[in-house]
Scaffold this motif. Sequence first.
Motif, PDB file in Angstrom:
ATOM      1  N   GLU A 372      15.819  63.701  56.916  1.00 45.01           N
ATOM      2  CA  GLU A 372      16.014  62.330  56.772  1.00 45.01           C
ATOM      3  C   GLU A 372      16.494  61.974  55.141  1.00 45.01           C
ATOM      4  OE1 GLU A 372      14.125  58.972  58.905  1.00 45.01           O
ATOM      5  OE2 GLU A 372      12.748  60.487  59.352  1.00 45.01           O
ATOM      6  N   GLY A 375      20.081  61.865  54.902  1.00 44.56           N
ATOM      7  CA  GLY A 375      20.959  60.946  55.409  1.00 44.56           C
ATOM      8  C   GLY A 375      21.114  61.032  57.028  1.00 44.56           C
ATOM      9  N   VAL A 376      20.253  61.848  57.402  1.00 42.98           N
ATOM     10  CA  VAL A 376      20.416  62.261  58.933  1.00 42.98           C
ATOM     11  C   VAL A 376      19.292  61.188  59.514  1.00 42.98           C
ATOM     12  CG1 VAL A 376      19.928  64.090  60.734  1.00 42.98           C
ATOM     13  CG2 VAL A 376      20.748  64.541  58.534  1.00 42.98           C
TER      14      VAL A 376
ATOM     15  N   PRO B  75      14.246  56.064  55.621  1.00 38.24           N
ATOM     16  CA  PRO B  75      14.571  57.028  54.561  1.00 38.24           C
ATOM     17  C   PRO B  75      16.179  57.483  54.774  1.00 38.24           C
ATOM     18  CG  PRO B  75      12.299  57.715  55.375  1.00 38.24           C
ATOM     19  CD  PRO B  75      12.800  56.561  56.264  1.00 38.24           C
ATOM     20  N   TRP B  76      16.315  57.763  56.201  1.00 41.90           N
ATOM     21  CA  TRP B  76      17.776  57.847  56.146  1.00 41.90           C
ATOM     22  C   TRP B  76      18.836  57.029  55.820  1.00 41.90           C
ATOM     23  CZ3 TRP B  76      20.900  55.630  59.813  1.00 41.90           C
ATOM     24  CH2 TRP B  76      20.151  55.040  60.676  1.00 41.90           C
ATOM     25  N   ALA B  79      19.136  56.969  52.291  1.00 37.37           N
ATOM     26  CA  ALA B  79      20.063  58.212  51.721  1.00 37.37           C
ATOM     27  C   ALA B  79      21.383  57.829  52.036  1.00 37.37           C
ATOM     28  CB  ALA B  79      19.716  59.701  52.514  1.00 37.37           C
ATOM     29  N   GLN B  80      21.891  57.023  53.033  1.00 29.33           N
ATOM     30  CA  GLN B  80      23.199  56.571  53.466  1.00 29.33           C
ATOM     31  C   GLN B  80      23.699  55.544  52.443  1.00 29.33           C
ATOM     32  OE1 GLN B  80      23.962  55.940  57.637  1.00 29.33           O
ATOM     33  NE2 GLN B  80      23.578  58.087  58.204  1.00 29.33           N
ATOM     34  N   PHE B  84      19.138  59.820  46.751  1.00 26.97           N
ATOM     35  CA  PHE B  84      18.810  61.235  47.117  1.00 26.97           C
ATOM     36  C   PHE B  84      17.546  61.673  46.420  1.00 26.97           C
ATOM     37  CE2 PHE B  84      19.059  65.709  45.722  1.00 26.97           C
ATOM     38  CZ  PHE B  84      19.500  66.354  46.964  1.00 26.97           C
ATOM     39  N   VAL B  96      17.111  76.070  60.805  1.00 26.58           N
ATOM     40  CA  VAL B  96      18.337  75.207  60.309  1.00 26.58           C
ATOM     41  C   VAL B  96      18.894  75.482  58.878  1.00 26.58           C
ATOM     42  CG1 VAL B  96      18.575  72.616  59.723  1.00 26.58           C
ATOM     43  CG2 VAL B  96      17.178  73.347  61.497  1.00 26.58           C
ATOM     44  N   ASP B 100      24.322  73.437  58.442  1.00 30.41           N
ATOM     45  CA  ASP B 100      23.750  72.549  59.669  1.00 30.41           C
ATOM     46  C   ASP B 100      23.643  71.285  59.315  1.00 30.41           C
ATOM     47  OD1 ASP B 100      24.303  74.737  60.998  1.00 30.41           O
ATOM     48  OD2 ASP B 100      21.912  75.205  60.969  1.00 30.41           O
ATOM     49  N   LEU B 101      22.486  71.206  58.143  1.00 30.26           N
ATOM     50  CA  LEU B 101      22.053  69.949  57.689  1.00 30.26           C
ATOM     51  C   LEU B 101      23.205  68.945  57.198  1.00 30.26           C
ATOM     52  CD1 LEU B 101      19.871  67.949  56.693  1.00 30.26           C
ATOM     53  CD2 LEU B 101      19.438  69.382  54.610  1.00 30.26           C
ATOM     54  N   GLU B 104      25.501  67.544  59.471  1.00 28.33           N
ATOM     55  CA  GLU B 104      24.858  66.371  60.467  1.00 28.33           C
ATOM     56  C   GLU B 104      24.831  65.120  59.441  1.00 28.33           C
ATOM     57  OE1 GLU B 104      24.411  67.259  63.437  1.00 28.33           O
ATOM     58  OE2 GLU B 104      24.266  65.084  63.522  1.00 28.33           O
ATOM     59  N   ALA B 105      24.557  65.332  58.104  1.00 29.27           N
ATOM     60  CA  ALA B 105      24.619  64.183  57.083  1.00 29.27           C
ATOM     61  C   ALA B 105      25.860  63.600  57.374  1.00 29.27           C
ATOM     62  CB  ALA B 105      24.057  64.686  55.712  1.00 29.27           C
ATOM     63  N   ARG B 107      28.279  63.608  59.272  1.00 24.61           N
ATOM     64  CA  ARG B 107      28.804  63.228  60.652  1.00 24.61           C
ATOM     65  C   ARG B 107      27.925  61.674  60.764  1.00 24.61           C
ATOM     66  NH1 ARG B 107      27.401  67.176  64.444  1.00 24.61           N
ATOM     67  NH2 ARG B 107      29.652  68.134  64.011  1.00 24.61           N
ATOM     68  N   SER B 108      26.649  61.775  60.338  1.00 28.51           N
ATOM     69  CA  SER B 108      25.888  60.751  60.636  1.00 28.51           C
ATOM     70  C   SER B 108      26.383  59.504  59.524  1.00 28.51           C
ATOM     71  CB  SER B 108      24.380  61.028  60.254  1.00 28.51           C
ATOM     72  OG  SER B 108      23.886  61.877  61.057  1.00 28.51           O
ATOM     73  N   GLN B 154      22.921  70.584  47.462  1.00 28.82           N
ATOM     74  CA  GLN B 154      22.883  69.426  48.538  1.00 28.82           C
ATOM     75  C   GLN B 154      23.420  68.147  47.830  1.00 28.82           C
ATOM     76  OE1 GLN B 154      19.765  69.248  51.176  1.00 28.82           O
ATOM     77  NE2 GLN B 154      19.096  71.439  50.720  1.00 28.82           N
ATOM     78  N   LEU B 158      26.636  65.895  48.795  1.00 35.27           N
ATOM     79  CA  LEU B 158      26.574  64.433  49.342  1.00 35.27           C
ATOM     80  C   LEU B 158      27.065  63.281  48.400  1.00 35.27           C
ATOM     81  CD1 LEU B 158      22.638  65.057  50.542  1.00 35.27           C
ATOM     82  CD2 LEU B 158      24.684  64.505  52.216  1.00 35.27           C
TER      83      LEU B 158
END
Lengths: 418, 245
Positions: A372, A375-376, B75-76, B79-80, B84, B96, B100-101, B104-105, B107-108, B154, B158
Amino acid sequence: MNTLTFAASAALDGPDWFAQFRRSGAEAFAAATRPSSEQEIWRYSRIGELDLDGFGPPGAAEASLPATVDTTLADLAGLAVVQNGRVIRCELSPELAARGVKFASAVELDHAEAYVGQVIGRSDDALAVANDAYGSDPLLLVVPRGVTVDRPIMVVDWVSAGGAAVFSRLVVQADAGSAVTVLHQQRSDDQNCWIAPVVELHAARDARVGYMVLQDLGVASWQTATVVAEAHQQSTIDVVAAAFGGHYARLRLDLRLVGRGASGNLAALYFADGSQMFDFRTLQDHQAPDCRSDLLFKGVVDGQSHSVYSGMIHVRPEARGTNALQTNRNIKLSDAAWADSVPNLQIENSDVRCSHASTVGPIDQEQRFYLESRGVPTRRAEQLIVGGFFDDVATRLPHDELRAQIAALVGTKLGVAS
Amino acid sequence: MSSVLEITGLRAAVAGKEILHGIDLRIASGEVHAVMGPNGAGKSTLSSVIMGKPGYEVLDGTVTLDGVDMLCLAPWERAQAGLFLGMQYPTEVGGVGVVDLLVEAARSAGRDPSLVAAAVRAEADRIGLDAKLLQRSLNVDLSGGEKKRNETLQLAVLRPKFAILDEIDSGLDIDALRAVAQRVEAATEEFGLGVLAITHYYRLLEELKPDVVHILARGVIVSSGGPELAEQVEVDGYAAFAGIG
């Protein structure tokens, strides 16, 4: 109409040896104690809700399979389709047939009686004995000495028989130094039925047998499956089970290491939701010296589902130098879901290395926070964690397409849009 | 565009015990703030509370990013929004991978996930992380230095507005420390990253040059100043600051 009678057993067709095999099975079944959750091997299960006498024989096989049953996996050496316990299609690459590989209904093969029922013997499990009594059409694969079947052989087991009891059987005989992998898909429609398949795996000296089963039955199916694997000297048997479907799906998996230096790897991934119950009973039976067995079962329970893992490592007095592992890990995705995990050891020789581990718990909060924090969103983070949780079992599957199918099934259970 | 991360009067508790007694910090894009303090000062609590880690209770105060309240977000969502957290002990997540992570980050967050794999490779090369390690499960079987390089990788992929680095200098050798610090320093120029670097030791700040140094002790900031404050800690220790010892 009741299937489970002497008359019903005797009315089934087939050669004389098979009629005799069934007759003795029917006698044993009549004498056997019917399962109840009072018995240790059925403890925790909902077997009391299954009315064995409430099922009839399946009707005639239908002409075609539904589109949902996939028989198109690439790179196969052979394909059989079993419908309602009858072998309706069986193909083998001509090159393997020329090398002496046999793959057909046992009633059509000479000397089939030398294989059918040999590994399982007379089971102490009444529902496996029922298969001896009422099985109609065992499928037999024999790989001769030294032959390596370099692509998988697939068996599709399809049941579309509401109200019926279905007894299919798959027998794999790998002669000395041979190698073969069988992919077994078990599927059914959404009608209430009871399916009691038996799988017998025999790895002779130095042979390698892989058996991967994908259970994706319909929501109203009851399954009581028995897999018995026997590994002789220096042979290896790998079993991977993936379970997703059924109302109640039990897998009893016995691995017997009977020859010195034999090894077995048993793995499973399962994902129960709704009101499903999955019930796994395993036995790692070390009967000979210097054998190795490694069991890894990983499951997820969601909704009001319930899983049972009960496993035993039995090291017999003669099995010095045993190396045996047994690990069961479970993730609970909802408060109402339940997972029982009961590993057991019975060790009768002091020169052994045995370990067992068992966990049941929710998704790891630290892992979820880590994903999370990048950003997931929460639900996607949990999906990634569950997918990753299954990864070390999924990588044991030797076929990319099957792995992708299983990943898709996990995704569907998690509500991932594909 | 310049952004501001502002913390005012932040009080927080863990297991019912108040750890932070009122923290005020204001960090702008491109700035590096160091928070130094002895063990038990509340450094990790500060970073966890800013990111919203479960188990921490905010008693009072605000955390805003460009005026937007962060404390009411998951929390997510933080982050968005552009935060961080580089963790002191990055969590192992079996099965994972880092790609992958980050896919997904992306895409989200509505970014193009097809660009992620190449960005990860480029950053791995830049930070000196063996490309083979990118195939592994997150933080599984990585050395201390590899984990911190992976955290920084990361961060770089990001491209957040603000990075809270919780003892990013712990458990890694001098080469890894230098690589991590230089990458973070460069990010302040490249995409205006603002940094809150939480550390026990001076050595990080020899590589990652702070604009402002804060001394955190017993849950309050007891002193703030320029880089010379960090040097003073190095000479005199934390006990020399008022209220400690």
